[in-house]
Design a protein around this motif. Sequence first.
Motif, PDB file in Angstrom:
ATOM      1  N   LYS A 132     -20.939  18.825  20.299  1.00  0.00           N
ATOM      2  CA  LYS A 132     -19.922  18.299  21.211  1.00  0.00           C
ATOM      3  C   LYS A 132     -18.566  18.958  20.962  1.00  0.00           C
ATOM      4  O   LYS A 132     -17.856  19.332  21.900  1.00  0.00           O
ATOM      5  CB  LYS A 132     -19.798  16.784  21.045  1.00  0.00           C
ATOM      6  N   ILE A 133     -18.198  19.079  19.694  1.00  0.00           N
ATOM      7  CA  ILE A 133     -16.908  19.674  19.361  1.00  0.00           C
ATOM      8  C   ILE A 133     -16.846  21.126  19.823  1.00  0.00           C
ATOM      9  O   ILE A 133     -15.843  21.574  20.398  1.00  0.00           O
ATOM     10  CB  ILE A 133     -16.645  19.565  17.844  1.00  0.00           C
ATOM     11  N   THR A 134     -17.928  21.869  19.599  1.00  0.00           N
ATOM     12  CA  THR A 134     -17.976  23.263  20.047  1.00  0.00           C
ATOM     13  C   THR A 134     -17.853  23.355  21.558  1.00  0.00           C
ATOM     14  O   THR A 134     -17.105  24.185  22.095  1.00  0.00           O
ATOM     15  CB  THR A 134     -19.289  23.919  19.597  1.00  0.00           C
ATOM     16  N   MET A 135     -18.584  22.495  22.264  1.00  0.00           N
ATOM     17  CA  MET A 135     -18.537  22.483  23.724  1.00  0.00           C
ATOM     18  C   MET A 135     -17.143  22.157  24.232  1.00  0.00           C
ATOM     19  O   MET A 135     -16.614  22.814  25.140  1.00  0.00           O
ATOM     20  CB  MET A 135     -19.554  21.471  24.264  1.00  0.00           C
ATOM     21  N   LEU A 136     -16.504  21.140  23.645  1.00  0.00           N
ATOM     22  CA  LEU A 136     -15.178  20.716  24.091  1.00  0.00           C
ATOM     23  C   LEU A 136     -14.118  21.763  23.767  1.00  0.00           C
ATOM     24  O   LEU A 136     -13.189  21.977  24.560  1.00  0.00           O
ATOM     25  CB  LEU A 136     -14.827  19.374  23.451  1.00  0.00           C
ATOM     26  N   LYS A 137     -14.242  22.430  22.617  1.00  0.00           N
ATOM     27  CA  LYS A 137     -13.300  23.500  22.284  1.00  0.00           C
ATOM     28  C   LYS A 137     -13.379  24.620  23.314  1.00  0.00           C
ATOM     29  O   LYS A 137     -12.349  25.170  23.728  1.00  0.00           O
ATOM     30  CB  LYS A 137     -13.602  24.044  20.884  1.00  0.00           C
ATOM     31  N   THR A 138     -14.598  24.948  23.737  1.00  0.00           N
ATOM     32  CA  THR A 138     -14.780  25.980  24.764  1.00  0.00           C
ATOM     33  C   THR A 138     -14.145  25.545  26.077  1.00  0.00           C
ATOM     34  O   THR A 138     -13.425  26.313  26.723  1.00  0.00           O
ATOM     35  CB  THR A 138     -16.275  26.259  24.985  1.00  0.00           C
ATOM     36  N   ALA A 139     -14.405  24.295  26.480  1.00  0.00           N
ATOM     37  CA  ALA A 139     -13.859  23.776  27.735  1.00  0.00           C
ATOM     38  C   ALA A 139     -12.333  23.751  27.706  1.00  0.00           C
ATOM     39  O   ALA A 139     -11.673  24.090  28.697  1.00  0.00           O
ATOM     40  CB  ALA A 139     -14.405  22.380  28.006  1.00  0.00           C
ATOM     41  N   ILE A 140     -11.762  23.367  26.575  1.00  0.00           N
ATOM     42  CA  ILE A 140     -10.301  23.306  26.451  1.00  0.00           C
ATOM     43  C   ILE A 140      -9.694  24.703  26.555  1.00  0.00           C
ATOM     44  O   ILE A 140      -8.704  24.923  27.261  1.00  0.00           O
ATOM     45  CB  ILE A 140      -9.901  22.640  25.119  1.00  0.00           C
ATOM     46  N   SER A 141     -10.289  25.672  25.855  1.00  0.00           N
ATOM     47  CA  SER A 141      -9.736  27.031  25.851  1.00  0.00           C
ATOM     48  C   SER A 141      -9.869  27.708  27.209  1.00  0.00           C
ATOM     49  O   SER A 141      -9.052  28.558  27.571  1.00  0.00           O
ATOM     50  CB  SER A 141     -10.429  27.878  24.779  1.00  0.00           C
ATOM     51  N   GLU A 142     -10.900  27.316  27.989  1.00  0.00           N
ATOM     52  CA  GLU A 142     -11.135  27.949  29.293  1.00  0.00           C
ATOM     53  C   GLU A 142     -10.671  27.085  30.462  1.00  0.00           C
ATOM     54  O   GLU A 142     -10.894  27.439  31.623  1.00  0.00           O
ATOM     55  CB  GLU A 142     -12.628  28.263  29.441  1.00  0.00           C
ATOM     56  N   ASN A 143     -10.035  25.952  30.171  1.00  0.00           N
ATOM     57  CA  ASN A 143      -9.566  25.029  31.225  1.00  0.00           C
ATOM     58  C   ASN A 143     -10.696  24.630  32.171  1.00  0.00           C
ATOM     59  O   ASN A 143     -10.556  24.659  33.394  1.00  0.00           O
ATOM     60  CB  ASN A 143      -8.410  25.653  32.020  1.00  0.00           C
ATOM     61  N   LYS A 144     -11.822  24.245  31.586  1.00  0.00           N
ATOM     62  CA  LYS A 144     -12.983  23.833  32.368  1.00  0.00           C
ATOM     63  C   LYS A 144     -13.126  22.309  32.322  1.00  0.00           C
ATOM     64  O   LYS A 144     -12.872  21.676  31.289  1.00  0.00           O
ATOM     65  CB  LYS A 144     -14.261  24.459  31.799  1.00  0.00           C
ATOM     66  N   LEU A 145     -13.549  21.735  33.442  1.00  0.00           N
ATOM     67  CA  LEU A 145     -13.807  20.297  33.497  1.00  0.00           C
ATOM     68  C   LEU A 145     -15.054  19.969  32.681  1.00  0.00           C
ATOM     69  O   LEU A 145     -15.963  20.796  32.538  1.00  0.00           O
ATOM     70  CB  LEU A 145     -14.010  19.850  34.939  1.00  0.00           C
ATOM     71  N   VAL A 146     -15.105  18.754  32.145  1.00  0.00           N
ATOM     72  CA  VAL A 146     -16.255  18.286  31.381  1.00  0.00           C
ATOM     73  C   VAL A 146     -16.751  16.974  31.981  1.00  0.00           C
ATOM     74  O   VAL A 146     -15.952  16.088  32.296  1.00  0.00           O
ATOM     75  CB  VAL A 146     -15.884  18.070  29.890  1.00  0.00           C
ATOM     76  N   SER A 147     -18.057  16.869  32.125  1.00  0.00           N
ATOM     77  CA  SER A 147     -18.677  15.644  32.633  1.00  0.00           C
ATOM     78  C   SER A 147     -19.569  15.051  31.547  1.00  0.00           C
ATOM     79  O   SER A 147     -20.211  15.787  30.790  1.00  0.00           O
ATOM     80  CB  SER A 147     -19.501  15.955  33.881  1.00  0.00           C
ATOM     81  N   PHE A 148     -19.619  13.710  31.461  1.00  0.00           N
ATOM     82  CA  PHE A 148     -20.459  13.077  30.446  1.00  0.00           C
ATOM     83  C   PHE A 148     -20.691  11.611  30.794  1.00  0.00           C
ATOM     84  O   PHE A 148     -19.987  11.023  31.627  1.00  0.00           O
ATOM     85  CB  PHE A 148     -19.800  13.175  29.055  1.00  0.00           C
ATOM     86  N   ASP A 149     -21.704  11.033  30.160  1.00  0.00           N
ATOM     87  CA  ASP A 149     -21.944   9.592  30.243  1.00  0.00           C
ATOM     88  C   ASP A 149     -21.232   8.948  29.068  1.00  0.00           C
ATOM     89  O   ASP A 149     -21.350   9.410  27.925  1.00  0.00           O
ATOM     90  CB  ASP A 149     -23.442   9.283  30.167  1.00  0.00           C
ATOM     91  N   TYR A 150     -20.504   7.863  29.352  1.00  0.00           N
ATOM     92  CA  TYR A 150     -19.745   7.200  28.294  1.00  0.00           C
ATOM     93  C   TYR A 150     -20.180   5.752  28.180  1.00  0.00           C
ATOM     94  O   TYR A 150     -20.336   5.045  29.185  1.00  0.00           O
ATOM     95  CB  TYR A 150     -18.242   7.265  28.587  1.00  0.00           C
ATOM     96  N   TYR A 151     -20.370   5.293  26.930  1.00  0.00           N
ATOM     97  CA  TYR A 151     -20.852   3.944  26.662  1.00  0.00           C
ATOM     98  C   TYR A 151     -19.740   3.131  25.987  1.00  0.00           C
ATOM     99  O   TYR A 151     -19.209   3.528  24.953  1.00  0.00           O
ATOM    100  CB  TYR A 151     -22.088   3.987  25.757  1.00  0.00           C
ATOM    101  N   SER A 152     -19.405   2.000  26.586  1.00  0.00           N
ATOM    102  CA  SER A 152     -18.370   1.125  26.030  1.00  0.00           C
ATOM    103  C   SER A 152     -18.813  -0.319  26.210  1.00  0.00           C
ATOM    104  O   SER A 152     -19.922  -0.597  26.697  1.00  0.00           O
ATOM    105  CB  SER A 152     -17.036   1.358  26.738  1.00  0.00           C
ATOM    106  N   GLU A 153     -17.923  -1.266  25.836  1.00  0.00           N
ATOM    107  CA  GLU A 153     -18.264  -2.684  25.996  1.00  0.00           C
ATOM    108  C   GLU A 153     -18.459  -3.054  27.454  1.00  0.00           C
ATOM    109  O   GLU A 153     -19.082  -4.087  27.766  1.00  0.00           O
ATOM    110  CB  GLU A 153     -17.171  -3.560  25.362  1.00  0.00           C
ATOM    111  N   LYS A 154     -17.961  -2.210  28.353  1.00  0.00           N
ATOM    112  CA  LYS A 154     -18.126  -2.476  29.796  1.00  0.00           C
ATOM    113  C   LYS A 154     -19.418  -1.890  30.344  1.00  0.00           C
ATOM    114  O   LYS A 154     -19.728  -2.047  31.523  1.00  0.00           O
ATOM    115  CB  LYS A 154     -16.932  -1.898  30.559  1.00  0.00           C
ATOM    116  N   GLY A 155     -20.170  -1.186  29.508  1.00  0.00           N
ATOM    117  CA  GLY A 155     -21.425  -0.600  29.942  1.00  0.00           C
ATOM    118  C   GLY A 155     -21.364   0.917  29.986  1.00  0.00           C
ATOM    119  O   GLY A 155     -20.488   1.537  29.393  1.00  0.00           O
ATOM    120  N   GLN A 156     -22.304   1.516  30.718  1.00  0.00           N
ATOM    121  CA  GLN A 156     -22.373   2.973  30.835  1.00  0.00           C
ATOM    122  C   GLN A 156     -21.669   3.434  32.105  1.00  0.00           C
ATOM    123  O   GLN A 156     -21.782   2.809  33.162  1.00  0.00           O
ATOM    124  CB  GLN A 156     -23.838   3.426  30.876  1.00  0.00           C
TER     125      GLN A 156
END
Length: 304
Positions: A132-156
């Motif tokens: 994840k860190i490697t992927m996000l570092k790449t996205a940050i350096s290239e100004n690319k959007l990132v999509s993901f599923d996020y899990y919290s107390e409110k659900g997915q």
Amino acid sequence: MKIDRLLGIITILLQCNKVTAPELAERFEVSRRTIYRDIDDICKAGIPIISVQGGDGGISISDGYKLDKSVLTVDELQNIITGLKSLGSVSDTTRIERLINKLSPKREVVVSIADSIIIDLSSHYKSSLSEKITMLKTAISENKLVSFDYYSEKGQANRTIEPYFLTFKWAAWYVFGYCRDKNDYRLFKLNRLWSHRIIDDTFIPREIPVKELDFDDYFSDDNKITIIFDKSLEYRLIEEYGPECYEVMGDGNLKFSVGYTNKEYILSWILGFGDKARVVEPTDMAEEIKEKAKNIIINYEHDI
């Protein structure tokens, strides 16, 4: 990059009286010819380099040249290398080790001392966290959007963000970015972030307001709770909050007050202490603990 290599060569020459071109070529993974061109560039910058041929030859800085050799002290190198090793726990280890070797030609002098401090910034999900860190570092350096599923107390929920920073706070890794779904800046905990991918669409970086970069504000603890703990749990309170966090009562028990952000989290934390913790304020939280305890009993009634 060439400038990095030039600085690396100068750093090595500051720490060693003499080093050979083949050694430098191997360390920086370039040809000897490239090293000789680098030496010429260093000389052009005003630093006199002496190159001596033969079995006892090598490359060194002229003895008569006065150069502040405290650019990086041993203690400073220890701190840098310790930091690099901690990043190596969640990054490409090969690249980190290569950088450490460049900074520390006298490995036995510097690195062995730095090994007295070992920092592991990973977690139980070490392999996926590094990915994840490697992927996000790449996205940050290239100004690319990132999509993901996020899990919290409110659900997915699926989220798409403009990633800006990776941060390690509160014993966990987070990504800070602008959430396209909420139209606001958000912090996302990496261990709750799955099915992640980089979207080909690029974004124009926003000018982030200074107040948004105060990450502590994302976890405001305005809600207060007071708990009476059994004396036997003193070590747990000290471990998490320090020896000044509680008041010793007449019966030996410990009165503890703390602010909290997430109600469900603080309730589950208290329940984890079983009958050795009792909420006294606020009363509505004490009632919720009672209800949860009753429900726990109901869950086990058929097993008894």
